[in-house]
Scaffold this motif. Sequence first.
Motif, PDB file in Angstrom:
ATOM      1  N   GLY A   1      -0.513   0.512  -4.383  1.00 54.67           N
ATOM      2  CA  GLY A   1       0.159   1.716  -4.156  1.00 54.67           C
ATOM      3  C   GLY A   1      -0.411   2.880  -4.865  1.00 54.67           C
ATOM      4  O   GLY A   1      -1.810   2.713  -5.432  1.00 54.67           O
ATOM      5  N   LYS A   2       0.434   3.813  -5.220  1.00 52.97           N
ATOM      6  CA  LYS A   2      -0.165   5.150  -5.731  1.00 52.97           C
ATOM      7  C   LYS A   2       0.760   5.201  -7.064  1.00 52.97           C
ATOM      8  O   LYS A   2       1.969   5.358  -7.051  1.00 52.97           O
ATOM      9  CB  LYS A   2      -0.112   6.353  -4.706  1.00 52.97           C
ATOM     10  N   VAL A   3      -0.017   5.515  -8.133  1.00 53.34           N
ATOM     11  CA  VAL A   3       0.509   5.653  -9.334  1.00 53.34           C
ATOM     12  C   VAL A   3       0.221   7.100  -9.951  1.00 53.34           C
ATOM     13  O   VAL A   3      -0.805   7.469  -9.957  1.00 53.34           O
ATOM     14  CB  VAL A   3       0.325   4.656 -10.475  1.00 53.34           C
ATOM     15  N   THR A   4       1.449   8.084 -10.302  1.00 53.16           N
ATOM     16  CA  THR A   4       0.968   9.211 -10.996  1.00 53.16           C
ATOM     17  C   THR A   4       1.817   9.524 -12.115  1.00 53.16           C
ATOM     18  O   THR A   4       2.574   8.539 -12.304  1.00 53.16           O
ATOM     19  CB  THR A   4       1.380  10.252  -9.913  1.00 53.16           C
TER      20      THR A   4
ATOM     21  N   THR B   1       4.981   4.061  -4.229  1.00 54.94           N
ATOM     22  CA  THR B   1       4.480   5.166  -4.913  1.00 54.94           C
ATOM     23  C   THR B   1       5.370   5.194  -6.471  1.00 54.94           C
ATOM     24  O   THR B   1       6.754   4.765  -6.241  1.00 54.94           O
ATOM     25  CB  THR B   1       4.980   6.418  -4.526  1.00 54.94           C
TER      26      THR B   1
ATOM     27  N   ASN C   1       9.221   5.081  -4.975  1.00 56.30           N
ATOM     28  CA  ASN C   1       9.491   5.279  -3.324  1.00 56.30           C
ATOM     29  C   ASN C   1      10.995   6.207  -3.347  1.00 56.30           C
ATOM     30  O   ASN C   1      11.746   5.965  -2.558  1.00 56.30           O
ATOM     31  CB  ASN C   1       9.657   4.090  -2.630  1.00 56.30           C
TER      32      ASN C   1
ATOM     33  N   GLU D   1     -10.740   3.900 -12.967  1.00 60.74           N
ATOM     34  CA  GLU D   1      -9.362   3.167 -12.454  1.00 60.74           C
ATOM     35  C   GLU D   1      -9.506   1.800 -12.519  1.00 60.74           C
ATOM     36  O   GLU D   1      -8.686   1.039 -12.704  1.00 60.74           O
ATOM     37  CB  GLU D   1      -8.844   3.515 -11.207  1.00 60.74           C
TER      38      GLU D   1
ATOM     39  N   ASP E   1       0.844  -1.271   0.032  1.00 59.40           N
ATOM     40  CA  ASP E   1       0.032   0.116   0.197  1.00 59.40           C
ATOM     41  C   ASP E   1       0.771   1.309  -0.067  1.00 59.40           C
ATOM     42  O   ASP E   1       0.428   2.345  -0.212  1.00 59.40           O
ATOM     43  CB  ASP E   1      -1.051   0.056   1.337  1.00 59.40           C
ATOM     44  N   GLU E   2       2.086   0.904   0.464  1.00 61.19           N
ATOM     45  CA  GLU E   2       2.945   2.257   0.314  1.00 61.19           C
ATOM     46  C   GLU E   2       3.999   2.739  -0.818  1.00 61.19           C
ATOM     47  O   GLU E   2       4.634   3.354  -0.574  1.00 61.19           O
ATOM     48  CB  GLU E   2       3.875   2.189   1.763  1.00 61.19           C
TER      49      GLU E   2
ATOM     50  N   PRO F   1      -2.428  12.544 -10.936  1.00 64.39           N
ATOM     51  CA  PRO F   1      -3.185  11.262 -10.861  1.00 64.39           C
ATOM     52  C   PRO F   1      -3.163  10.669 -12.167  1.00 64.39           C
ATOM     53  O   PRO F   1      -3.556  11.221 -13.238  1.00 64.39           O
ATOM     54  CB  PRO F   1      -4.689  11.478 -10.410  1.00 64.39           C
ATOM     55  N   TRP F   2      -2.775   9.372 -12.339  1.00 62.06           N
ATOM     56  CA  TRP F   2      -2.628   8.665 -13.742  1.00 62.06           C
ATOM     57  C   TRP F   2      -3.966   8.616 -14.472  1.00 62.06           C
ATOM     58  O   TRP F   2      -3.682   9.017 -15.763  1.00 62.06           O
ATOM     59  CB  TRP F   2      -1.991   7.419 -13.561  1.00 62.06           C
TER      60      TRP F   2
ATOM     61  N   ASP G   1       5.918   7.426  -9.802  1.00 61.53           N
ATOM     62  CA  ASP G   1       5.637   8.460 -10.669  1.00 61.53           C
ATOM     63  C   ASP G   1       6.297   8.219 -12.187  1.00 61.53           C
ATOM     64  O   ASP G   1       7.535   8.282 -12.000  1.00 61.53           O
ATOM     65  CB  ASP G   1       6.112   9.779 -10.010  1.00 61.53           C
TER      66      ASP G   1
END
Length: 176
Positions: free
Chosen positions: A108-111, A18, A29, A163, A15-16, A116-117, A20
């Motif tokens: 996790g988070k994708v940008t 990242t 990360n 998404e 979950d952590e 935001p992707w 980009d």
Amino acid sequence: MGFLDMFRKTELDPDEITVDINENGMVINNIAVDIPTHITALEKIFGKPRKVVYPKDDNNPSERINYAWDDLGLCCYTDGGKVVFCLEIRLNKGDNCPKHYPSKFFMGKVTIKGKPWLETVKNAPPTPIAPGEPEFFREITLGHYNALAEYVDFMQDENTRTEKDFTTISVQLKDD
């Protein structure tokens, strides 16, 4: 905790993570990653992956080796098992599920360029394979790189996509 425990690599929390994606490659990360890269660079970030070997056959003139980080929802394609030429983020289930796909989805988070992707993907131009054919993905050009976001349902109305309507985002060098 013993003295040596301070130096052991802790497992990543899925979950952590990242990611980009930008004109210079990726920042995972807070670590810059270029494509192509050596598999050991990704192992330092994600840990040891599962190795998947596709033997030579009529469709494959040489042995292919791909890797998956099952718990992280990530996989990569290599040249000879060493040089990674594409990193793929598995978002959701689609019709295609090769054996090198990770068993879990990316959490996790994708940008893309810090945004935001999905916003960036929806603003990318359509990419039909041929005129009148449905789109299979959206392609975002970022300097020498591109990111491909593949659809779950190719026939879905573009305006309704969320998404959950994309299977993967792949990052690789742009064909020049």
